[in-house]
Design a protein around this motif. Structure first.
Motif, PDB file in Angstrom:
ATOM      1  N   GLU A   1       5.822   3.943   9.483  1.00  0.00           N
ATOM      2  CA  GLU A   1       4.564   4.459   8.956  1.00  0.00           C
ATOM      3  C   GLU A   1       3.938   5.415   9.962  1.00  0.00           C
ATOM      4  O   GLU A   1       3.729   5.073  11.118  1.00  0.00           O
TER       5      GLU A   1
ATOM      6  N   GLU B   1       0.889   6.532  10.100  1.00  0.00           N
ATOM      7  CA  GLU B   1      -0.462   6.188  10.572  1.00  0.00           C
ATOM      8  C   GLU B   1      -0.587   4.759  11.100  1.00  0.00           C
ATOM      9  O   GLU B   1      -1.686   4.248  11.245  1.00  0.00           O
ATOM     10  N   ASN B   2       0.539   4.128  11.394  1.00  0.00           N
ATOM     11  CA  ASN B   2       0.501   2.792  11.978  1.00  0.00           C
ATOM     12  C   ASN B   2       0.577   2.915  13.507  1.00  0.00           C
ATOM     13  O   ASN B   2       1.591   3.355  14.039  1.00  0.00           O
TER      14      ASN B   2
ATOM     15  N   ARG C   1       0.848  -1.197   0.000  1.00  0.00           N
ATOM     16  CA  ARG C   1       0.000   0.000   0.000  1.00  0.00           C
ATOM     17  C   ARG C   1       0.876   1.237   0.000  1.00  0.00           C
ATOM     18  O   ARG C   1       2.021   1.208   0.426  1.00  0.00           O
TER      19      ARG C   1
ATOM     20  N   VAL D   1       1.599   4.541   1.685  1.00  0.00           N
ATOM     21  CA  VAL D   1       1.288   5.184   2.966  1.00  0.00           C
ATOM     22  C   VAL D   1       2.270   6.319   3.219  1.00  0.00           C
ATOM     23  O   VAL D   1       3.349   6.368   2.635  1.00  0.00           O
ATOM     24  N   ARG D   2       1.843   7.213   4.102  1.00  0.00           N
ATOM     25  CA  ARG D   2       2.730   8.274   4.519  1.00  0.00           C
ATOM     26  C   ARG D   2       3.762   7.686   5.480  1.00  0.00           C
ATOM     27  O   ARG D   2       3.395   7.040   6.461  1.00  0.00           O
TER      28      ARG D   2
END
Ligand code: GDP
Ligand code: MG
Length: 287
Positions: A241, A243-244, A228, A230-231
């Motif tokens: 990551e 947003e993890n 994916r 992701v930022r």
């Protein structure tokens, strides 16, 4: 949902968020990561340096976002980072003055003839960035937060969490919480949850309170992780990551700001910080 809450959901929310702290800790980057998600989606990758200039004065940016069907009109107040100057004495002054000026404007408008449509520019929350490289708080951090804590809701942030291992993050968080307590710094207090809330909610609330200071990672680049986009931040040894939830508290912070605690931050601003300012004003007028 209470009636008042329903009404504000329909109208949308106005919210002003300030970021402060030492220069180079990733304040501007985090703000971008927090709210400009859509702007950079699927764009060609640019280096952060190309997009973000060093912040040299207090600047305001307006962003409109929609969060689960609720309109949010956000104002971001970015402050110049301190720490570069040889003399940092009273570097908090322009920031404190900025906050006071917004109170003053509101106070004036509120006392005026047309009180219906007052533009509310009061600062509802200040994310205060703490360096991951120090041993807890620096004297300047203590001075800065103490100069602001009667004026604004301070939410402490442990910056650049990707530079620390998970045990180091825990250790620094504990140290910072202890020092905040020891130096008598009044940070924003998450309200206790109602006793009739369900267990899940209570656990979540507990976890939120124990996360202070929120350990965050910011990035303006999109990377490929587990198939994916992701930022995140790409290192020779792997990807972190933003947003993890396993990597940092970014999602917790964002949820807290734009969903669960926005109204409370506004209430405390109005009922405590603004009332303090107002009382002082009236006192000095009648002396
Ligand atoms: P500010 O001065 O606090 O606004 O900091 P900037 O957002 O301008 O960031 C300063 C530098 O730190 C830039 O090179 C960013 O790419 C980098 N940076 C920002 N956030 C992070 C982070 O979470 N981790 C790491 N390792 N670097 C970051
Ligand atoms: Mg900046």
């Amino acid at each position: 949902m209470t009636r008042i809450h329903r009404k504000s959901v329909k109208k949308g929310f106005d919210f002003t968020l300030m970021v402060a702290g030492e220069s180079g800790l990733g304040k501007s980057t985090l703000v971008n990561s927090l709210f400009l998600t859509d702007l950079y989606r699927d764009r060609k990758l640019l280096g952060a340096e190309e997009r973000i200039m060093q912040t040299v004065e207090i600047t305001k940016h307006a962003v409109d976002i929609e969060e689960k069907g609720v309109r949010l009109r956000l104002t971001i107040v970015d402050t110049p980072g301190f720490g570069d100057a040889v003399n940092n004495t009273e570097c908090w002054k322009p920031v404190a003055e900025y906050i006071d000026q917004q109170f003053e404007q509101y106070f004036r408008d509120e006392s005026g003839l047309n009180r219906k449509n007052i533009q509310d520019n009061r600062v509802h929350c200040c994310l205060y960035f703490i360096s991951p490289f120090g041993h807890g708080l620096r004297p300047l951090d203590v001075e800065f937060m103490k100069a602001l804590h009667q004026r604004v809701n301070i939410v402490p942030i442990l910056a650049k969490a990707d530079t620390l291992t998970p045990p180091e993050v825990d250790c620094k968080k504990r140290k910072i919480r202890e020092e905040i307590e020891r130096f008598g710094i009044k940070i924003y207090q998450f309200p206790d949850c109602d006793s009739d809330e369900d267990e899940d909610f209570k656990l979540q609330d507990q976890a939120l309170k124990e996360s202070i200071p929120f350990a965050v990672i910011g990035s303006n680049t999109v990377v490929e992780a587990r198939g994916r986009r992701v930022r995140g931040r790409l290192y020779p040894w792997g990807i972190v990551e933003v947003e993890n939830p396993g990597h940092c508290d970014f999602v917790k912070l964002r949820t807290m700001l734009v969903r669960t605690h926005m109204q409370d931050l506004k209430d405390v601003t109005r009922e405590t910080h603004y009332e303090n300012y107002r009382a002082q004003c009236i006192q000095s007028m009648t002396r």
